[in-house]
Design an enzyme around this catalytic site. Sequence first.
Site, PDB file in Angstrom:
ATOM      1  N   GLN A 286      81.326 -73.831  52.643  1.00  0.00           N
ATOM      2  CA  GLN A 286      82.416 -74.779  52.415  1.00  0.00           C
ATOM      3  C   GLN A 286      83.746 -74.054  52.208  1.00  0.00           C
ATOM      4  OE1 GLN A 286      81.139 -76.767  48.790  1.00  0.00           O
ATOM      5  NE2 GLN A 286      80.426 -74.806  48.017  1.00  0.00           N
TER       6      GLN A 286
ATOM      7  N   GLU B 137      81.117 -74.112  38.788  1.00  0.00           N
ATOM      8  CA  GLU B 137      82.188 -73.586  37.936  1.00  0.00           C
ATOM      9  C   GLU B 137      81.733 -73.340  36.514  1.00  0.00           C
ATOM     10  OE1 GLU B 137      81.344 -76.885  37.738  1.00  0.00           O
ATOM     11  OE2 GLU B 137      83.246 -77.709  38.455  1.00  0.00           O
TER      12      GLU B 137
ATOM     13  N   ASP C 151      72.891 -73.236  42.156  1.00  0.00           N
ATOM     14  CA  ASP C 151      73.985 -73.576  43.069  1.00  0.00           C
ATOM     15  C   ASP C 151      73.796 -72.815  44.369  1.00  0.00           C
ATOM     16  OD1 ASP C 151      76.761 -73.608  44.330  1.00  0.00           O
ATOM     17  OD2 ASP C 151      77.095 -74.858  42.558  1.00  0.00           O
TER      18      ASP C 151
ATOM     19  N   ASP D 248      69.386 -72.945  47.417  1.00  0.00           N
ATOM     20  CA  ASP D 248      69.414 -74.370  47.730  1.00  0.00           C
ATOM     21  C   ASP D 248      68.656 -75.135  46.651  1.00  0.00           C
ATOM     22  OD1 ASP D 248      68.831 -76.942  48.802  1.00  0.00           O
ATOM     23  OD2 ASP D 248      69.048 -76.170  50.833  1.00  0.00           O
ATOM     24  N   GLY D 249      69.292 -76.152  46.078  1.00  0.00           N
ATOM     25  CA  GLY D 249      68.648 -76.931  45.028  1.00  0.00           C
ATOM     26  C   GLY D 249      67.377 -77.609  45.494  1.00  0.00           C
TER      27      GLY D 249
ATOM     28  N   ASP E  44      74.939 -82.161  39.436  1.00  0.00           N
ATOM     29  CA  ASP E  44      76.393 -82.028  39.497  1.00  0.00           C
ATOM     30  C   ASP E  44      76.754 -81.487  40.871  1.00  0.00           C
ATOM     31  OD1 ASP E  44      79.065 -81.805  38.959  1.00  0.00           O
ATOM     32  OD2 ASP E  44      78.874 -80.052  37.650  1.00  0.00           O
TER      33      ASP E  44
END
EC number: 2.5.1.126
Length: 291
Positions: A36, A91, A111, A143-144, A164
């Site tokens: 991204q 974050e 994440d 990867d979740g 999240d």
Amino acid sequence: MSKVPGPIVLMEPLSGKTSLIIKINAIHVSKRSKYQGILIVDTDDYGRTLVLDDYIQSSYYDEIYYHESLVHPAVTTHPRPSDVLILGGGEGATLREVLKHNTVKRAVMVDIDGDVVELSKKYLPQMHQGAFDDPRSEVRIEDGFVYVENALKRGEKFDVVIMDLTDPYSSDIAKQLYTPEFFGKVKRLLREDGIVVTQAGNSFYFPEAYDYVLQGVKGNFPIIAEYSVWIPSFGYAVNFVLGSLKHDPHSLSAEEVDKRLSERGVRAEFYSGKTHIALMNMPVIKKILRV
């Protein structure tokens, strides 16, 4: 850091036809990771801001409203939260809020984008506030979806799962984590009185996406709570969906919430017993079409 010599603005899309225009004062990071676009900038109205694929994720001046609302209703509703899984949250602010509960012995943050995590460590210290270094923290860059599948094979169990993630409509990275099938996997990962909570985008601009997430949770959990909170830097009220296997967040009194927060040593700036009651009674905002 790059100082902005003239008027440069960020145009954040709220929908296909509406955008939020924000003046940028300084650019700290502007790059594309494997997954991204990543932008970390300074703004007048919102302070330092993390932007992923043109969508604001967190800003210094208002991130507490998002992160405290995402974390504390679920974690406080659980009477003995010990093991917590966070999917996303690069974050570190969600991790920060989870660790405020002294009942938590293990907090796993997963994440997919290691660049977001590393850049946040350097440029967003006010958000993570050292949470990555807490001995209870376990940060996994993967990867979740894959993590959850492997955790099920390992027989891991969690008390609370917090999702999240990027919005279900903003990018393709997290789409498979919003499906009914994935919520079924999360249910299996939870202990018998476990709780899941997910951010669900915005029900006004994207009602179909919101309803898809809501139905996915409803199809797997007997107790549901829908709530929302206004986030100035988002330009809308962000929606949350909570699913519980046993404990009902609607049944908690303001006094009980405050008691649990006090006993656990939680110091929150926004969330409280009164805030909990207000969130649990907040109507879901959708378009009212009049012909």
